[in-house]
Enzyme design. Structure first.
Site, short mmCIF file in Angstrom:
data_model
loop_
_atom_site.label_atom_id
_atom_site.label_comp_id
_atom_site.label_asym_id
_atom_site.label_seq_id
_atom_site.Cartn_x
_atom_site.Cartn_y
_atom_site.Cartn_z
N CYS A 1 0.80 -1.23 0.00
CA CYS A 1 0.00 0.00 0.00
C CYS A 1 0.83 1.28 0.00
O CYS A 1 0.84 2.01 -0.98
CB CYS A 1 -0.94 0.00 1.20
SG CYS A 1 -2.14 -1.33 1.11
N1 NAD Z 1 -2.74 -6.01 1.42
C1 NAD Z 1 -3.28 -5.00 2.06
O1 NAD Z 1 -2.99 -4.78 3.23
C2 NAD Z 1 -4.30 -4.09 1.40
C3 NAD Z 1 -5.05 -3.24 2.22
C4 NAD Z 1 -5.98 -2.40 1.63
C5 NAD Z 1 -6.14 -2.40 0.26
N2 NAD Z 1 -5.39 -3.23 -0.53
C6 NAD Z 1 -5.63 -3.18 -1.97
O2 NAD Z 1 -6.37 -4.32 -2.37
C7 NAD Z 1 -5.96 -4.76 -3.66
C8 NAD Z 1 -5.51 -6.20 -3.60
O3 NAD Z 1 -4.38 -6.28 -2.75
P1 NAD Z 1 -3.87 -7.63 -2.11
O4 NAD Z 1 -2.89 -7.25 -1.07
O5 NAD Z 1 -5.03 -8.49 -1.73
O6 NAD Z 1 -3.12 -8.27 -3.36
P2 NAD Z 1 -2.68 -9.80 -3.55
O7 NAD Z 1 -1.61 -9.81 -4.57
O8 NAD Z 1 -2.43 -10.43 -2.20
O9 NAD Z 1 -3.97 -10.50 -4.13
C9 NAD Z 1 -4.48 -10.24 -5.39
C10 NAD Z 1 -4.89 -11.55 -6.03
O10 NAD Z 1 -5.46 -11.28 -7.29
C11 NAD Z 1 -5.09 -12.32 -8.18
N3 NAD Z 1 -5.27 -11.85 -9.55
C12 NAD Z 1 -4.45 -11.07 -10.31
N4 NAD Z 1 -5.00 -10.87 -11.51
C13 NAD Z 1 -6.19 -11.50 -11.52
C14 NAD Z 1 -7.22 -11.64 -12.48
N5 NAD Z 1 -7.14 -11.06 -13.68
N6 NAD Z 1 -8.28 -12.40 -12.15
C15 NAD Z 1 -8.38 -12.99 -10.93
N7 NAD Z 1 -7.43 -12.88 -9.99
C16 NAD Z 1 -6.37 -12.14 -10.27
C17 NAD Z 1 -3.66 -12.62 -7.79
O11 NAD Z 1 -3.26 -13.90 -8.22
C18 NAD Z 1 -3.72 -12.51 -6.26
O12 NAD Z 1 -4.01 -13.75 -5.66
C19 NAD Z 1 -4.87 -3.80 -4.10
O13 NAD Z 1 -5.43 -2.78 -4.85
C20 NAD Z 1 -4.37 -3.24 -2.79
O14 NAD Z 1 -3.81 -1.95 -2.95
C21 NAD Z 1 -4.49 -4.08 0.03
#
Ligand code: NAD
Length: 415
Positions: A257
């Site tokens: 983030c």
């Molecule tokens: N990790 C955090 O603490 C956090 C907190 C708040 C917001 N976010 C936001 O949430 C979003 C996701 O973050 P995250 O940490 O969960 O990421 P992550 O990488 O852990 O998970 C994302 C998942 O999406 C999958 N993916 C990618 N392309 C895809 C597609 N076309 N179809 C289906 N699945 C697909 C990936 O394989 C992965 O498993 C980001 O925008 C991030 O900024 C994250």
């Protein structure tokens, strides 16, 4: 309800499990076969979701790469990554890929909610046109909303359930449907008038943290020159009951983030001829911290009549934050690269990160890592690590997290 969750990562998996625990049927979609297999086996890869919880939720949660399985859902939530390109510009590749796949199976009456952190306008300008390739009209044939995720991995006092959730819809009905969806898993839902307000509220939260961390990191570098204990200063200021919020210095920002999201806003702001200097400056200060840390380690070794070249350095904690194994943008990795480039021999201990293939290293036991070390560097202080043992065993300890503050020892150097 039948609910789809697209992207089963740090955000998507806990959400999918939460819906399943509320007795909804959940279709989880991911492109990573290892994650799909792990969910199928009931083995969690996210610290916040213990495998026992996932195992129980599995009765109502299926994991697949087939978007066609979303045709039956009432609502689909997108939680795919929103990284930066090499030029530090928004990379909407995963979002565009997921939106395109979803448009091929989109049905009249469905609700689509985007949770991925992104710049204001993404939902309306980028996601909606993709979904409308289905031939259906947003706001009329299907509903669209944005609701930012506020998950803080490793945190147990504030969870999805008791953290208020912001929701902004394309239309009033879009918003009302999204509010009803999240009321299933969140105690409090906060409504805002547009998806853009919801998108920007999330970025404000992250920019706020980034700027304040940079401020205290800059102070830490000044305190280093002035010979003042920055931890004592922050602690003293934090006794003010109003008008001050305490942020702690550290080796730099990590995770998905803070090092990434503010630049989504900076990029969009350029379209409006508005410089976002706080964002850029905070990024610069925080990105400089690992370099400052290496300088501090170099000085500490020098004071012990050692050069970095040939010294054995044991890194204690390499993930970006305590209690999680997430390595994304971890300052420890940057510090390790810089130390190795200067000829240090590296070792590390981190129970959350069993191996670092890029360095050809596996995590040793705490005692094993300290054996023969010239210097131990505390970069991430995971709970349960015996800090007193580190100070006892290592000839030199450099602490970038302030966890040795209660210990008086001649071999201790603190940020
Ligand atoms: N990790 C955090 O603490 C956090 C907190 C708040 C917001 N976010 C936001 O949430 C979003 C996701 O973050 P995250 O940490 O969960 O990421 P992550 O990488 O852990 O998970 C994302 C998942 O999406 C999958 N993916 C990618 N392309 C895809 C597609 N076309 N179809 C289906 N699945 C697909 C990936 O394989 C992965 O498993 C980001 O925008 C991030 O900024 C994250």
């Amino acid at each position: 309800m039948k609910i789809g969750v697209i992207g089963l990562g740090y955000v998507g998996l806990p959400l999918a499990v939460a819906f399943a625990e509320e007795r909804h049927t959940v279709v989880g979609i991911d492109t990573d076969p290892r994650k799909l297999d792990a969910v199928e086996r009931g083995e969690s890869y996210i610290e916040d979701v213990p495998s026992e919880r996932l195992g129980l939720a599995r009765q109502r949660l299926t994991a697949t790469s087939r978007y066609a399985d979303l045709a039956q859902v009432e609502a689909a939530v997108l939680a795919v990554p929103t990284p930066l390109t090499r030029n530090r510009e928004p990379d909407l590749g995963p979002l565009v890929a997921a939106g395109t796949e979803l448009s091929r199976v989109l049905q009249r009456g469905q609700l689509v909610v985007l949770e991925s952190t992104t710049y204001p306008g993404t939902t309306r300008e980028r996601l909606v046109p993709l979904l409308e390739e289905s031939g259906l009209a947003a706001g009329r044939d299907f509903n669209v909303a944005f609701s930012p995720e506020r998950i803080d991995p490793g945190r147990t006092d504030y969870t999805l359930r008791n953290t208020p959730k912001v929701v902004g819809g394309l239309t009033t009905i879009c918003r009302e449907r999204a509010v009803a969806l999240y009321r299933e898993v969140c105690d409090e839902v906060v409504e805002v008038s547009t998806p853009e307000a919801a998108e920007l509220s999330k970025l404000l939260e992250n920019v706020f943290r980034s700027v304040n961390i940079a401020l205290v990191n800059e102070l830490a570098m000044l305190c280093d020159r002035m010979g003042i204990d920055v931890w004592e200063v922050v602690e003293a200021a934090a006794t003010k009951p109003y008008g001050f919020m305490s942020f702690r210095p550290g080796p730099g920002m990590g995770g998905h983030c803070l090092p990434v999201d503010p630049f989504y806003l900076a990029w969009k702001a350029r379209e409006f001829d508005t410089p976002t200097e706080f964002i850029e400056l905070a990024g610069e200060v925080n990105q400089a911290m690992p370099y400052f840390c290496v300088e501090k380690i170099t000085r500490a070794l020098n004071d012990h009549a050692r050069a970095v070249k040939g010294s054995r350095v044991a890194m204690i904690g390499v993930s970006y934050k305590a209690g999680v194994g997430d390595l994304r943008e971890s300052p420890a990795i940057k510090i390790m690269k810089l130390l190795r480039a200067r000829g240090a021999e590296l070792d590390y201990h981190d129970e959350f990160v069993p191996e670092l293939p890029d360095f050809g290293l596996v995590s040793g036991s705490l005692e094993g890592s300290l054996e023969d070390a010239d210097c131990a560097v505390i970069v991430t202080a995971h709970p349960g690590v015996d800090i007193e043992l580190v100070v006892r065993e290592a000839p030199l300890v450099v602490d970038f997290r302030g966890v040795t503050r209660d210990i008086e020892a001649p071999n201790l150097v603190r940020l």
